[in-house]
Design a protein around this motif. Structure first.
Motif, short mmCIF file in Angstrom:
data_model
loop_
_atom_site.label_atom_id
_atom_site.label_comp_id
_atom_site.label_asym_id
_atom_site.label_seq_id
_atom_site.Cartn_x
_atom_site.Cartn_y
_atom_site.Cartn_z
N THR A 423 -40.15 -36.02 -49.00
CA THR A 423 -39.25 -35.15 -48.25
C THR A 423 -39.24 -33.73 -48.79
N ALA A 424 -39.30 -33.56 -50.10
CA ALA A 424 -39.32 -32.21 -50.67
C ALA A 424 -40.55 -31.44 -50.17
N GLY A 425 -41.68 -32.11 -50.16
CA GLY A 425 -42.89 -31.47 -49.66
C GLY A 425 -42.78 -31.12 -48.18
N LEU A 426 -42.14 -32.01 -47.40
CA LEU A 426 -41.97 -31.75 -45.97
C LEU A 426 -41.11 -30.51 -45.75
N HIS A 427 -40.06 -30.33 -46.53
CA HIS A 427 -39.18 -29.17 -46.37
C HIS A 427 -39.93 -27.87 -46.68
N HIS A 428 -40.74 -27.87 -47.73
CA HIS A 428 -41.54 -26.68 -48.03
C HIS A 428 -42.55 -26.42 -46.92
N PHE A 429 -43.14 -27.49 -46.42
CA PHE A 429 -44.08 -27.40 -45.31
C PHE A 429 -43.39 -26.78 -44.09
N ALA A 430 -42.16 -27.21 -43.80
CA ALA A 430 -41.42 -26.71 -42.65
C ALA A 430 -41.13 -25.22 -42.76
N ILE A 431 -40.79 -24.76 -43.95
CA ILE A 431 -40.54 -23.32 -44.16
C ILE A 431 -41.80 -22.51 -43.86
N PHE A 432 -42.93 -22.99 -44.35
CA PHE A 432 -44.21 -22.34 -44.06
C PHE A 432 -44.46 -22.28 -42.55
N LEU A 433 -44.19 -23.36 -41.85
CA LEU A 433 -44.42 -23.41 -40.41
C LEU A 433 -43.46 -22.52 -39.64
N ILE A 434 -42.24 -22.36 -40.13
CA ILE A 434 -41.29 -21.45 -39.48
C ILE A 434 -41.83 -20.02 -39.53
N VAL A 435 -42.39 -19.63 -40.67
CA VAL A 435 -42.99 -18.29 -40.79
C VAL A 435 -44.12 -18.12 -39.78
N VAL A 436 -44.97 -19.14 -39.67
CA VAL A 436 -46.09 -19.08 -38.71
C VAL A 436 -45.57 -18.96 -37.29
N ALA A 437 -44.56 -19.75 -36.94
CA ALA A 437 -44.00 -19.73 -35.58
C ALA A 437 -43.35 -18.39 -35.25
N VAL A 438 -42.69 -17.79 -36.23
CA VAL A 438 -42.08 -16.47 -36.01
C VAL A 438 -43.16 -15.41 -35.76
N LEU A 439 -44.26 -15.48 -36.52
CA LEU A 439 -45.37 -14.56 -36.28
C LEU A 439 -45.93 -14.73 -34.87
N LEU A 440 -46.04 -15.98 -34.42
CA LEU A 440 -46.53 -16.24 -33.07
C LEU A 440 -45.59 -15.63 -32.04
N LEU A 441 -44.29 -15.81 -32.21
CA LEU A 441 -43.31 -15.26 -31.27
C LEU A 441 -43.41 -13.74 -31.22
N ILE A 442 -43.55 -13.11 -32.37
CA ILE A 442 -43.68 -11.64 -32.41
C ILE A 442 -44.92 -11.19 -31.65
N MET A 443 -46.04 -11.90 -31.82
CA MET A 443 -47.27 -11.55 -31.10
C MET A 443 -47.10 -11.64 -29.60
N VAL A 444 -46.44 -12.69 -29.14
CA VAL A 444 -46.24 -12.87 -27.70
C VAL A 444 -45.35 -11.77 -27.14
N VAL A 445 -44.27 -11.46 -27.84
CA VAL A 445 -43.35 -10.41 -27.39
C VAL A 445 -44.05 -9.06 -27.32
N ALA A 446 -44.92 -8.78 -28.29
CA ALA A 446 -45.58 -7.48 -28.37
C ALA A 446 -46.74 -7.32 -27.39
N ASP A 447 -47.30 -8.42 -26.88
CA ASP A 447 -48.50 -8.36 -26.03
C ASP A 447 -48.11 -8.20 -24.56
N ARG A 448 -48.06 -6.96 -24.10
CA ARG A 448 -47.70 -6.68 -22.71
C ARG A 448 -48.81 -7.07 -21.74
N SER A 449 -50.05 -7.17 -22.23
CA SER A 449 -51.16 -7.49 -21.33
C SER A 449 -51.03 -8.88 -20.73
#
Length: 467
Positions: A423-449
């Motif tokens: 479980t400890a490893g899963l929680h660290h994994f989840a934090i890493f994935l949240i960062v990745v998902a936020v980057l994805l959301l930022i890219m979608v918002v910024a891409d007007r094309s």
């Protein structure tokens, strides 16, 4: 130019079955292995870091092989490459059935990855050639069928894999490739068209063996570093960077590069689609490999139960893809997909060894939204954004970035789950994935094309890419 009904009527429907079967060989093998990693580790006494190479080995092969197959399909046509690829899938299935060690099993997975590379670019080539033949631009129904079938087997794969393991042991997830390969070969022989002229053109063109070697070396070195990042291993990262620089110089100077970097030139929207694919698939495959391992090793479920927990994800993904597949709102789909991934990864932080089963089931339901939206939107975006003359190479690159995401998720899984998927490893994994998902959301918002994708004809896209 015409409605979705007319698109499907114009398309040669007897091509759909071999296209779909060839294209799903990779996702079904990608997903079934998720519930087999823990049983295989027990069988060979291997840690999660060691069994992660069952994932990484397949994707190292596919990340290199996919653009190769895309180029070969563009040169020789889909039929011959389809046959070669599906034959390799059958051979890899036999090797996996009898593999005496983890190393041989990793080799079988690599061969499997190479064999599954032909199906998707062959399908995209056939869609494009049918569009030229019929004069109908975007066969939305066929593209949706291709994407929904791939998404279906990805999300159903863990459940299917769990059932196979329950009745036949973990080797059954390799054995199933033999009948699949036989069926694909039979359908291909009956229904795929011959393209003699493409083969003749291909014989006159040299093949970029040095470029392939540099690309494979770059990915292998990068994967080795990501699996165990440390200051002591910075020389491996430096080797990856050097190989990458050499690869870029080679491809830009070679007249017929194996990975045509000119696909990127003058086409920022296509580049953005590839990066979004990498980010989205990092999370998607992390769920398949990391979250599924935790369900077995951390939560204590068996392979069949873990597969069933993920079944709601498949049902939601299939429904969402079927309902939205014909609609062109790429930006809205990707916004919803990225937001759902953030929510699901945050919910993972609430999980513990004694969590009620309804909580991981709820996470699976939420994850069904991005599973049904992200891949379909990015695949259709590439169809509209790519230069039609390079559609095979562009489709192959889309899969390459998909596999790069899988490699990143595999490396993260090995890094966060040191000896056991706890479980400890899963929680660290989840934090890493949240960062990745936020980057994805930022890219979608910024891409007007994204708001304009699908609104221009192919000729305009081609001219824009050249400009």
């Amino acid at each position: 130019m015409s409605s979705g009904v007319r698109d499907e009527a114009a398309f040669d429907r007897k091509l759909i079955a071999p296209m779909v079967l060839g294209a799903i060989l990779n996702p079904i093998n990608s997903s079934m292995i998720a519930v087999a990693l823990v049983p295989i580790g027990i069988a060979f006494g291997a840690s999660p870091k060691a069994t992660a190479w069952l994932v990484s080995g397949l994707y190292l092969a596919t990340a290199t092989g996919q653009p190769v197959m895309g180029r070969l399909v563009d040169r020789f046509g889909p039929r011959r490459l389809y046959f070669v690829g599906t034959a390799l899938v059958g051979v890899a299935g036999v090797i996996g059935m009898v593999a005496p060690s983890l190393g041989v099993l990793v080799a079988a997975r690599a061969l499997l990855g190479l064999g599954t590379c032909a199906g998707y670019p062959a399908a995209m080539y056939l869609i494009r050639s049918e569009s030229r033949r019929t004069g109908v631009d975007s066969p939305a129904g066929v593209l949706t069928t291709l994407s929904v079938s791939a998404q279906t087997v990805v999300v159903v794969g863990p459940t299917l894999g769990g059932l196979l393991i329950n009745f036949g042991g973990w080797r059954s997830v390799f054995a199933v490739n033999v009948p699949l390969a036989v069926a694909a070969l039979a359908l291909g022989a009956i229904r795929l068209p011959r393209t003699e002229q493409s083969r003749q053109d291909g014989r006159r063109q040299p093949f970029d063996l040095l470029g392939i070697g540099l690309f494979a070396g770059m990915l292998t070195a990068l994967m080795l570093f990501l699996m165990e990042p440390s200051v002591a291993h910075l020389w491996v990262l430096a080797l990856a960077i050097a190989a990458g620089a050499g690869f870029a110089l080679r491809e830009l100077r070679f007249p017929e590069p194996f990975l045509d970097l000119r696909v990127f030139g003058g086409n920022p929207p296509l580049i953005a689609t590839y990066v979004r694919t990498l980010l989205a698939q990092t999370i998607a495959y992390a769920v398949l490999y990391g979250f599924t391992q935790w369900l077995e090793a951390g939560r204590g479920l068996n392979a069949s139960q873990a597969g069933l927990v993920l079944l709601p994800m498949s049902l939601v993904a299939i429904g969402v893809a079927a309902l939205t597949g014909r609609r062109q709102e790429f930006r809205i789909k990707l916004l919803v997909g990225a937001a759902a991934q953030i929510v699901a990864c945050c919910l993972m932080l609430l999980l513990g060894d004694g969590s009620p089963v309804w909580l991981p089931v709820l996470i699976a339901v939420v994850l069904g939204l991005p599973q049904g939206l992200n891949s379909l939107a990015n695949q259709n975006a590439v169809y509209h954004q790519a230069d039609p003359a390079r559609i095979g190479a562009s489709a192959g690159l889309l899969r390459t970035f998909t596999y790069l995401g899988a490699m990143v998720s595999s490396a993260a899984s090995g890094a966060f789950f040191h000896r056991r998927a706890d479980t400890a490893g899963l929680h660290h994994f989840a934090i890493f994935l949240i960062v990745v998902a936020v980057l994805l959301l930022i890219m979608v918002v910024a891409d007007r094309s994204l708001s304009r994708v699908g609104s221009e004809p192919d000729e305009s896209r081609s001219r824009d890419a050249e400009d």
